[in-house]
Write an enzyme that holds these catalytic residues in place. Structure first.
Site, PDB file in Angstrom:
ATOM      1  N   ASP A  31      25.923  79.004  49.136  1.00 21.13           N
ATOM      2  CA  ASP A  31      25.432  79.518  50.423  1.00 21.13           C
ATOM      3  C   ASP A  31      26.278  79.004  51.588  1.00 21.13           C
ATOM      4  O   ASP A  31      26.904  77.956  51.506  1.00 21.13           O
ATOM      5  CB  ASP A  31      23.957  79.105  50.602  1.00 21.13           C
ATOM      6  CG  ASP A  31      23.246  79.970  51.622  1.00 21.13           C
ATOM      7  OD1 ASP A  31      23.789  81.020  52.010  1.00 21.13           O
ATOM      8  OD2 ASP A  31      22.133  79.592  52.044  1.00 21.13           O
ATOM      9  N   GLY A  32      26.273  79.767  52.661  1.00 20.21           N
ATOM     10  CA  GLY A  32      26.947  79.333  53.885  1.00 20.21           C
ATOM     11  C   GLY A  32      28.278  80.033  54.129  1.00 20.21           C
ATOM     12  O   GLY A  32      28.990  79.695  55.073  1.00 20.21           O
ATOM     13  N   ASN A  33      28.590  81.026  53.313  1.00 20.55           N
ATOM     14  CA  ASN A  33      29.858  81.751  53.509  1.00 20.55           C
ATOM     15  C   ASN A  33      29.881  82.460  54.863  1.00 20.55           C
ATOM     16  O   ASN A  33      30.886  82.452  55.570  1.00 20.55           O
ATOM     17  CB  ASN A  33      30.045  82.826  52.425  1.00 20.55           C
ATOM     18  CG  ASN A  33      30.198  82.241  51.038  1.00 20.55           C
ATOM     19  OD1 ASN A  33      30.376  81.037  50.889  1.00 20.55           O
ATOM     20  ND2 ASN A  33      30.149  83.095  50.033  1.00 20.55           N
ATOM     21  N   TRP A  36      30.229  80.028  57.752  1.00 21.11           N
ATOM     22  CA  TRP A  36      31.603  79.505  57.769  1.00 21.11           C
ATOM     23  C   TRP A  36      32.513  80.504  58.494  1.00 21.11           C
ATOM     24  O   TRP A  36      33.328  80.124  59.337  1.00 21.11           O
ATOM     25  CB  TRP A  36      32.088  79.289  56.334  1.00 21.11           C
ATOM     26  CG  TRP A  36      33.470  78.757  56.208  1.00 21.11           C
ATOM     27  CD1 TRP A  36      33.848  77.438  56.172  1.00 21.11           C
ATOM     28  CD2 TRP A  36      34.691  79.527  56.102  1.00 21.11           C
ATOM     29  NE1 TRP A  36      35.216  77.337  56.040  1.00 21.11           N
ATOM     30  CE2 TRP A  36      35.756  78.609  56.003  1.00 21.11           C
ATOM     31  CE3 TRP A  36      34.981  80.891  56.075  1.00 21.11           C
ATOM     32  CZ2 TRP A  36      37.093  79.002  55.875  1.00 21.11           C
ATOM     33  CZ3 TRP A  36      36.314  81.297  55.966  1.00 21.11           C
ATOM     34  CH2 TRP A  36      37.346  80.356  55.863  1.00 21.11           C
ATOM     35  N   ASN A  79      19.901  90.567  48.175  1.00 17.87           N
ATOM     36  CA  ASN A  79      21.145  90.704  48.937  1.00 17.87           C
ATOM     37  C   ASN A  79      21.550  92.162  49.166  1.00 17.87           C
ATOM     38  O   ASN A  79      22.427  92.442  49.993  1.00 17.87           O
ATOM     39  CB  ASN A  79      22.292  89.921  48.274  1.00 17.87           C
ATOM     40  CG  ASN A  79      22.181  88.419  48.445  1.00 17.87           C
ATOM     41  OD1 ASN A  79      22.600  87.649  47.579  1.00 17.87           O
ATOM     42  ND2 ASN A  79      21.614  87.954  49.562  1.00 17.87           N
ATOM     43  N   TRP A  80      20.895  93.106  48.473  1.00 19.92           N
ATOM     44  CA  TRP A  80      21.159  94.535  48.746  1.00 19.92           C
ATOM     45  C   TRP A  80      20.754  94.910  50.156  1.00 19.92           C
ATOM     46  O   TRP A  80      21.156  95.965  50.666  1.00 19.92           O
ATOM     47  CB  TRP A  80      20.385  95.424  47.756  1.00 19.92           C
ATOM     48  CG  TRP A  80      20.799  95.265  46.322  1.00 19.92           C
ATOM     49  CD1 TRP A  80      20.087  94.638  45.346  1.00 19.92           C
ATOM     50  CD2 TRP A  80      22.007  95.725  45.693  1.00 19.92           C
ATOM     51  NE1 TRP A  80      20.776  94.685  44.153  1.00 19.92           N
ATOM     52  CE2 TRP A  80      21.950  95.355  44.341  1.00 19.92           C
ATOM     53  CE3 TRP A  80      23.135  96.431  46.161  1.00 19.92           C
ATOM     54  CZ2 TRP A  80      22.980  95.641  43.434  1.00 19.92           C
ATOM     55  CZ3 TRP A  80      24.149  96.726  45.255  1.00 19.92           C
ATOM     56  CH2 TRP A  80      24.062  96.334  43.909  1.00 19.92           C
ATOM     57  N   LEU A 209      14.713  77.913  47.366  1.00 20.39           N
ATOM     58  CA  LEU A 209      15.294  78.454  46.125  1.00 20.39           C
ATOM     59  C   LEU A 209      15.764  79.894  46.273  1.00 20.39           C
ATOM     60  O   LEU A 209      16.583  80.366  45.492  1.00 20.39           O
ATOM     61  CB  LEU A 209      14.274  78.367  44.985  1.00 20.39           C
ATOM     62  CG  LEU A 209      14.079  76.971  44.385  1.00 20.39           C
ATOM     63  CD1 LEU A 209      12.842  76.952  43.494  1.00 20.39           C
ATOM     64  CD2 LEU A 209      15.305  76.548  43.581  1.00 20.39           C
TER      65      LEU A 209
HETATM   66  C1  IPE Z   1      20.771  83.098  48.162  1.00 23.01           C
HETATM   67  O1  IPE Z   1      21.299  82.998  49.424  1.00 23.01           O
HETATM   68  C2  IPE Z   1      21.556  84.052  47.324  1.00 23.01           C
HETATM   69  C3  IPE Z   1      22.908  83.646  46.941  1.00 23.01           C
HETATM   70  C4  IPE Z   1      23.491  82.537  47.267  1.00 23.01           C
HETATM   71  C5  IPE Z   1      23.604  84.576  46.107  1.00 23.01           C
HETATM   72  P1  IPE Z   1      20.767  83.871  50.662  1.00 23.01           P
HETATM   73  O2  IPE Z   1      21.632  83.503  51.796  1.00 23.01           O
HETATM   74  O3  IPE Z   1      20.712  85.283  50.271  1.00 23.01           O
HETATM   75  O4  IPE Z   1      19.293  83.311  50.844  1.00 23.01           O
HETATM   76  P2  IPE Z   1      18.349  83.276  52.128  1.00 23.01           P
HETATM   77  O5  IPE Z   1      18.289  84.657  52.675  1.00 23.01           O
HETATM   78  O6  IPE Z   1      18.972  82.325  53.086  1.00 23.01           O
HETATM   79  O7  IPE Z   1      17.045  82.773  51.618  1.00 23.01           O
HETATM   80  C1  IPE Z   2      26.154  83.118  50.361  1.00 22.35           C
HETATM   81  O1  IPE Z   2      26.578  83.055  51.669  1.00 22.35           O
HETATM   82  C2  IPE Z   2      26.789  84.242  49.597  1.00 22.35           C
HETATM   83  C3  IPE Z   2      25.854  85.298  49.199  1.00 22.35           C
HETATM   84  C4  IPE Z   2      24.591  85.378  49.476  1.00 22.35           C
HETATM   85  C5  IPE Z   2      26.422  86.363  48.422  1.00 22.35           C
HETATM   86  P1  IPE Z   2      25.791  83.820  52.820  1.00 22.35           P
HETATM   87  O2  IPE Z   2      26.444  85.121  53.043  1.00 22.35           O
HETATM   88  O3  IPE Z   2      24.350  83.851  52.543  1.00 22.35           O
HETATM   89  O4  IPE Z   2      26.091  82.858  54.040  1.00 22.35           O
HETATM   90  P2  IPE Z   2      25.146  82.561  55.272  1.00 22.35           P
HETATM   91  O5  IPE Z   2      23.855  82.039  54.717  1.00 22.35           O
HETATM   92  O6  IPE Z   2      24.961  83.845  56.007  1.00 22.35           O
HETATM   93  O7  IPE Z   2      25.884  81.530  56.047  1.00 22.35           O
HETATM   94 MG    MG Z   3      22.829  82.599  53.048  1.00 22.85          MG
END
Ligand code: IPE
Ligand code: IPE
Ligand code: MG
Length: 255
Positions: A31-33, A36, A79-80, A209
């Site tokens: 998480d956090g992409n 970043w 994520n969809w 989670l």
């Molecule tokens: C969880 O992260 C899913 C993945 C890392 C693939 P999300 O960024 O989608 O989760 P929430 O929305 O912060 O709970």
């Molecule tokens: C996690 O990074 C990657 C996926 C859910 C695929 P995010 O895209 O959720 O990154 P933030 O939470 O927005 O920083």
């Molecule tokens: Mg995220």
């Protein structure tokens, strides 16, 4: 050792760990992409691209250390909801990652596996995932579980459906279902035959989670830190393993 990278990108670390202290299964909620990328005024997809590079480093390190199962939460059933641009960017990155690194992972004895309903992914993803699984199925090293279109609740619902299907097909009796055991149920989830994760690591500061491994997490040690996934280093990975080894796992019992 990672022959292709040794001496190039790959730097040997001094990290050492006793054999009996190596966790069997590490799961990571990458998480956090997005954050970043936003911090750098870059499109979110650039964050995901950087995240893939981190994944690659951690796969290499986990395999070198002797971890048997590494699970990477890569795309959730929720994520969809993201923009079409972001979703297709993620799917393209998955294809690129496997096209580029499959051979190397195969040479390093890694088994590629998926968790989740991959039938709903775009065709190029399904094709390369099937090719990766087929190519690596007889390997004996680390299992890399890519959780894709994965949701913990979905997994439980699918398990119930499949139990019903096996009953209809005459594969299991009414009696087994009426007296269903936890072990029986575990045979119907995506991680069938695998140990539950010892550690679930979530970088980026969130402490939830997000529908990950709801069944399997019963006694997992949860570790989080404030580093966005693209900046997560091999040292952070080592730290997580060290912290895990200092935890006192009691499983409801006493010492
Ligand atoms: C969880 O992260 C899913 C993945 C890392 C693939 P999300 O960024 O989608 O989760 P929430 O929305 O912060 O709970
Ligand atoms: C996690 O990074 C990657 C996926 C859910 C695929 P995010 O895209 O959720 O990154 P933030 O939470 O927005 O920083
Ligand atoms: Mg995220």
């Amino acid at each position: 050792m990672w022959k292709l990278f040794k001496g190039k990108e790959y730097k040997e670390s001094n990290f050492s760990i006793e054999k009996n202290k190596i966790p069997k299964h590490i799961a990571i909620i990458m998480d956090g992409n997005g954050r970043w990328a936003e911090e750098r005024k870059l499109p979110r997809t650039m964050g995901h691209k950087a995240g893939v590079e981190t994944l690659k480093k951690i796969v290499r390190e986990a395999s070198d250390i002797g971890i048997k199962y590494l699970t990477a939460y890569s795309f959730s059933t929720e994520n969809w909801k993201r923009s079409e641009e972001e979703v297709s960017g993620l799917m393209n990155l998955l294809v690129e990652f496997l096209r580029r690194d499959l051979k190397e992972m195969h040479e390093n004895n890694i088994i590629i596996n998926t968790l989740g309903d991959i039938s709903k992914l775009p065709k190029p993803c399904i094709d390369i995932l099937n090719e990766s699984k087929e190519m690596t199925k007889n390997n004996t090293g680390m299992v890399l579980n890519l959780a894709l279109n994965y949701g913990g609740r979905q997994e439980i619902v699918y398990a119930v459906r499949n139990i019903f299907k096996d009953y209809e097909d005459g594969k299991i009796s009414k009696d087994i279902i009426a007296n269903l055991k936890e072990e029986d149920f575990s045979n119907y989830i995506f991680t069938k035959g695998m140990p539950d994760p010892d550690i679930i690591i979530r970088p980026s500061g969130e402490q939830r989670l997000s529908n990950f491994m709801l069944w399997q997490c019963a006694y997992s040690e949860f570790l989080y830190n404030h580093i966005n996934w693209p900046e997560f280093t091999i040292e952070d990975f080592h730290k997580a393993i060290e912290e895990y080894n200092n935890r006192d796992r009691r499983y409801g019992g006493t010492k």
